[in-house]
Design an enzyme around this catalytic site. Structure first.
Site, PDB file in Angstrom:
ATOM      1  N   CYS A   1      54.824  50.401  92.837  1.00 19.24           N
ATOM      2  CA  CYS A   1      54.819  49.060  92.233  1.00 19.24           C
ATOM      3  C   CYS A   1      55.343  49.080  90.802  1.00 19.24           C
ATOM      4  O   CYS A   1      54.823  49.791  89.938  1.00 19.24           O
ATOM      5  CB  CYS A   1      53.392  48.505  92.274  1.00 19.24           C
ATOM      6  N   GLY A   2      56.357  48.272  90.540  1.00 26.30           N
ATOM      7  CA  GLY A   2      56.963  48.221  89.211  1.00 26.30           C
ATOM      8  C   GLY A   2      55.996  47.749  88.144  1.00 26.30           C
ATOM      9  O   GLY A   2      55.963  48.284  87.021  1.00 26.30           O
ATOM     10  N   HIS A   3      55.176  46.749  88.457  1.00 27.97           N
ATOM     11  CA  HIS A   3      54.201  46.246  87.493  1.00 27.97           C
ATOM     12  C   HIS A   3      53.163  47.318  87.164  1.00 27.97           C
ATOM     13  O   HIS A   3      52.721  47.433  86.022  1.00 27.97           O
ATOM     14  CB  HIS A   3      53.496  45.006  88.050  1.00 27.97           C
ATOM     15  N   CYS A   4      52.778  48.089  88.174  1.00 31.10           N
ATOM     16  CA  CYS A   4      51.793  49.154  87.965  1.00 31.10           C
ATOM     17  C   CYS A   4      52.366  50.239  87.044  1.00 31.10           C
ATOM     18  O   CYS A   4      51.673  50.747  86.157  1.00 31.10           O
ATOM     19  CB  CYS A   4      51.377  49.765  89.299  1.00 31.10           C
TER      20      CYS A   4
END
Length: 507
Positions: free
Chosen positions: A51-54
């Site tokens: 996950c990019g946000h993670c």
């Protein structure tokens, strides 16, 4: 004695050691309850490695953990790889990434959803507010100066009598807001330093005019309305860090300006946008989105835009249903934007519904192609039963379904009473049908009732056939009762296969 030693050894073996990475506890199903017992207050991030946000959150999350540890705080930060610990993820209702929950007092049954920003300071401030007093006390000028210097937004109540009704209203308002620090003072020196001559509330901020003074009747509702109107910049950029503040705020009407920051007239556009924003403070949130940023392309697609068509203006409401509005002109001036927003607040705008043109061969293949312009004519023909797949071109689950859907179309060829159809919901919208995840399958039986049934069964030829032959009873549910649908997450992330159960892709 031997029996006791054996039991102790078995108990120790049954416990899973809690390791740390950059001061963050690594939590699993096997050690989760042990962690809650050992640490009464834990903030837990449920993440996915891809996950990019993670990934963007990692350094800020570690920084927040280190800050709390250095201060001697008992609050700890933990993380759970939800792709590995699927039981934990399902137990706590994790549907998107990252999902962050706060377990206070070791209470596993009622964790609090984290609602602030993704910077280390946001995390630390939110946790301190959740575990400490809602309003701190200021006795020295230096304390007030430090508080204002260390925070993007800080609120100080100036009350000569801390037990007054006005001061109590201030405290009640403070209890309702987690992400902003509140303080109160009755010291003359602090009144004098900040040029406050009478009891009141001042919101200090590091943007726009720098400070706002509350002017009105002291009530919890009025104070919260004052804070809501002033806690965000007049114009805020949509980024990884600001997304939680944008989506998590109380203002649910957003006007978006899509513009490349590299454009020669960028600042002029921003000045016009900001000038218009002044008249809608607390009513409409003004947001600009850099149309050249790769991560923002899905947002443009959601509004039916391409970066070549920017700059552009759109307005959206995020109430129970998302509704989009488009101005008559793409001219970006303070006057045109003000007129557009005024018409919106007066209820004089019609929703903007996207539609592709009707393909010439829309009904020539086994699966009919629906667009906004032919949807109602086809679907609500009382002589026909229509089974529709609402899909997104980028959706992994939709791609897996495609060959089965084509085969289903062959089973009910042209001339039969059942039409198998599909519609690209990223390019076409219907006012009467709301789509929140992909693929969404809806059944429109023949007749004049315009009844809609959601398909919730297996996505197989056998499942679809049973459903159709039973008239929508096998594997169906009335529209609106599909519990598998995923909500738009606060960032609007559209990662393929990002849901836990693998049933849908998020919109």
């Amino acid at each position: 004695m031997l029996k006791l030693l054996l039991l102790c050894s078995l108990a120790a073996a049954g416990r899973s050691e809690i390791t740390e990475e950059d001061d963050v506890l690594v939590l699993k199903k096997s050690n989760f309850e042990e962690a809650l017992e050992a640490h009464s207050d834990i903030l837990v991030e449920f993440y996915a490695p891809w996950c990019g946000h993670c990934k963007a959150l990692v350094p800020e999350y570690a920084k927040a953990a280190a800050t709390l540890k250095a201060e001697g705080s008992k609050i700890r930060l933990g993380k759970v790889d939800a792709t590995e610990e699927t039981e934990l993820a399902q137990e706590f209702g994790v549907r998107g990434y990252p999902t962050i929950k706060f377990f206070k007092g070791g209470d596993k049954d009622a964790p609090k959803e984290y609602s602030a920003g993704r910077q280390a300071d946001d995390i630390v401030n939110w946790l301190k507010k959740r575990t400490g007093p809602s309003v701190s006390s200021l006795t020295e000028v230096k304390e007030a100066e430090s508080m204002i210097a260390e925070h993007e937004v800080a609120i100080i109540g100036f009350f000569k009598d801390a037990m007054s009704e006005d001061a109590k209203a201030f405290e009640k308002a403070a209890e309702s807001i987690d992400e902003i620090p509140f303080a109160m003072t009755s010291e003359d020196s602090i009144f004098s330093k900040f040029e406050v001559s009478k009891d009141g509330i001042v919101l200090f901020k590091k943007f726009d005019e720098g400070r706002n003074t509350f002017d009105g009747e002291m009530s919890k509702e009025n104070i919260l309305a004052f804070i809501k109107a002033n806690q965000l910049p007049l114009v805020i950029e949509f980024t990884e860090q600001t997304a939680p503040k944008i989506f998590g705020g109380e203002i649910k009407s957003h006007i978006l300006m899509f513009v490349p920051k590299t454009a020669s007239d960028f600042q002029d556009k921003m000045d016009q946008f900001k000038k218009a924003a002044e008249g809608f403070k607390g009513k409409i949130l003004f947001i600009f989105i850099d149309s050249e940023v790769e991560d923002n392309q899905r947002i443009l697609e959601f509004f039916g835009l391409k970066k070549e068509e920017c700059p552009a203006i759109r307005l959206i409401t995020l109430e129970d249903e998302m509704t989009k509005f488009k101005p008559d002109s793409e001219v970006i001036s303070a006057e045109s934007i003000t007129a557009f927003c005024t018409r919106f607040t007066e209820g004089k705008l019609k929703p903007h519904l996207m539609s592709q043109d009707i393909p010439e061969d829309w009904n020539k293949n086994s699966v009919s192609v629906l667009v906004g312009k032919n949807f109602e004519e086809v679907v609500f023909d009382p002589t026909k039963t229509v089974f529709v797949e609402f899909y997104a071109p980028w959706c992994g689950h939709c791609k897996q379904l495609a060959p089965i859907w084509d085969k289903l179309g062959e089973k009910y060829p042209e001339g039969s009473d059942i039409i198998i159809a599909k519609m690209d919901s990223t390019a076409n919208e219907i006012e009467t049908v709301k789509v929140h995840s992909f693929p969404t399958l809806k059944y429109f039986p023949a007749g004049d009732e315009r009844k809609v049934i959601d398909y919730n069964g297996e996505r197989t030829m056998e499942g679809f056939t049973k459903f159709l032959e039973s008239g929508g009873k096998e594997g169906g549910a009335p529209a609106g009762e599909d519990e598998d649908d995923l909500d738009l997450d606060e960032e609007g992330e559209q990662e393929e296969d990002s849901d836990i159960e693998g049933d849908h892709d998020e919109l």
